[in-house]
Design an enzyme around this catalytic site. Structure first.
Site, short mmCIF file in Angstrom:
data_model
loop_
_atom_site.label_atom_id
_atom_site.label_comp_id
_atom_site.label_asym_id
_atom_site.label_seq_id
_atom_site.Cartn_x
_atom_site.Cartn_y
_atom_site.Cartn_z
N ASN A 1 -15.22 9.44 -22.70
CA ASN A 1 -16.17 9.54 -23.80
C ASN A 1 -17.56 9.20 -23.26
OD1 ASN A 1 -17.86 8.73 -25.94
ND2 ASN A 1 -16.08 8.57 -27.29
N HIS B 1 -22.10 7.02 -24.79
CA HIS B 1 -23.06 5.95 -24.53
C HIS B 1 -24.04 6.25 -23.42
CE1 HIS B 1 -21.51 3.84 -27.81
NE2 HIS B 1 -20.29 3.85 -27.34
N HIS C 1 -18.68 12.28 -29.56
CA HIS C 1 -18.67 12.08 -31.01
C HIS C 1 -20.06 12.44 -31.54
CE1 HIS C 1 -17.76 9.01 -34.49
NE2 HIS C 1 -18.09 10.21 -34.94
N ARG D 1 -22.14 12.07 -34.31
CA ARG D 1 -22.16 11.28 -35.54
C ARG D 1 -23.16 11.86 -36.53
NH1 ARG D 1 -19.64 5.89 -34.92
NH2 ARG D 1 -20.40 5.55 -37.01
N ARG E 1 -26.81 9.27 -33.55
CA ARG E 1 -27.33 8.13 -32.80
C ARG E 1 -27.11 8.26 -31.29
NH1 ARG E 1 -23.04 3.52 -34.62
NH2 ARG E 1 -23.75 4.20 -36.65
N GLU F 1 -15.22 14.56 -31.36
CA GLU F 1 -14.87 13.63 -32.43
C GLU F 1 -15.79 13.91 -33.59
OE1 GLU F 1 -15.14 9.63 -31.11
OE2 GLU F 1 -13.69 9.92 -29.52
N THR G 1 -16.43 3.20 -34.16
CA THR G 1 -15.42 3.64 -35.12
C THR G 1 -14.44 2.48 -35.37
OG1 THR G 1 -15.67 5.82 -34.15
CG2 THR G 1 -13.85 5.53 -35.67
N GLU H 1 -4.30 10.50 -32.34
CA GLU H 1 -4.80 9.51 -31.39
C GLU H 1 -4.67 8.16 -32.07
OE1 GLU H 1 -8.39 10.31 -29.21
OE2 GLU H 1 -8.84 8.18 -29.03
N HIS I 1 -9.70 3.48 -27.69
CA HIS I 1 -10.63 2.52 -28.29
C HIS I 1 -10.44 1.13 -27.69
CE1 HIS I 1 -13.77 1.81 -31.31
NE2 HIS I 1 -13.41 0.57 -31.12
#
Ligand code: PXP
Length: 247
Positions: A14, A17, A50, A52, A56, A77, A108, A158, A197
């Protein structure tokens, strides 16, 4: 070998970030596309991003750029909204993982309430499936939520490993048992189980050792670790730990 017992556990990275850091200064650096290319070069199996509602981290234009820059499957996502459905249908990622989303949360927090939102989710799952997108539901390892995923016809779930990752001592063992049982139950029902996660070098191996899990999606820890050792080395180390646990 049973089709639901994959030999090699896939690692989806992922890269959200990387975009978080980019967006902190409003420029183009660091580019999540470069991160995706590095993940591809060191043998990652997929890119997870993801989009969002508040944009962000990942932005709309990043999706196409990521898809164009690597051959790795993109796992998008997305919240169960009409806007995200339209975007998914336009971009046609390999997979779409439906996640719960609240604007004020930092990440999340908890799984999707698939059981409580059947009527909202059913047409979204159907339209994604009709478009050839592999649907995954990000759910807590709970029978009620898995039952709902089965009713919705999702080919993948998931399992949210946040409770496991944050628990300590005996409580962690309890969470691991819960996850292990739910993974087995998903596989027995023909659903491909994934997990993610809060996974780190320290806690990934017991999860990776659960034989029916086909894929782990890992983000924050890898990007954080990349600051110190580089993304190549961080992904390689995670891969080694996963392989050793599976071995
Ligand atoms: N899988 C899903 C569905 C997620 O929403 C997230 C967090 O964005 C992850 C995996 C990765 O979690 P982490 O960043 O804690 O590794």
């Amino acid at each position: 070998m049973n089709a639901l017992t994959p030999a090699r556990l896939r690692l989806g990275v992922n890269i959200d970030h990387v975009a978080t850091i980019r967006n902190a200064r409003g420029g183009a650096h660091p580019d999540p596309v470069r991160a995706a290319q590095i993940v591809a070069a060191v043998g990652g199996d997929g890119i997870t991003a993801h989009l969002r509602e508040d944009r962000r981290h990942i932005r709309d234009e990043d999706l196409m750029r990521i898809q164009a820059a690597t051959n790795l499957p993109l796992n998008l996502e997305m919240a169960a909204t009409d806007e995200m459905l339209d975007i998914a249908l336009r971009h046609k990622p390999h997979a779409a993982c439906i996640v719960p989303e609240r604007r004020e949360e930092r990440t999340t927090e908890g799984g999707l309430d698939a059981a409580g939102q059947h009527n909202r989710l059913a047409p979204i799952v159907q339209r994604l499936t009709d478009a050839g997108i592999r649907v995954s539901l990000f759910i807590a390892p709970e029978v009620r939520q898995l039952d709902a995923a089965i009713r919705l016809g999702a080919p993948v779930v998931e399992f949210h490993t946040g409770e496991y990752a944050h628990a300590e001592g005996d409580a962690r063992e309890v969470e691991l048992r819960r996850l292990t049982d739910m993974v087995a139950l998903a596989a027995r029902n023909g659903i491909e189980p994934h997990a993610g996660h809060g996974l780190t070098y320290d806690n990934v191996q017991p999860v990776a050792a659960i034989p029916q899990i086909a894929e782990l999606n890992i983000g924050h820890y890898l990007i954080g670790e990349a600051v110190f050792v580089g993304l190549e080395n961080a992904v390689r180390r995670m891969r080694e730990l996963m392989d050793a646990a599976r071995g």
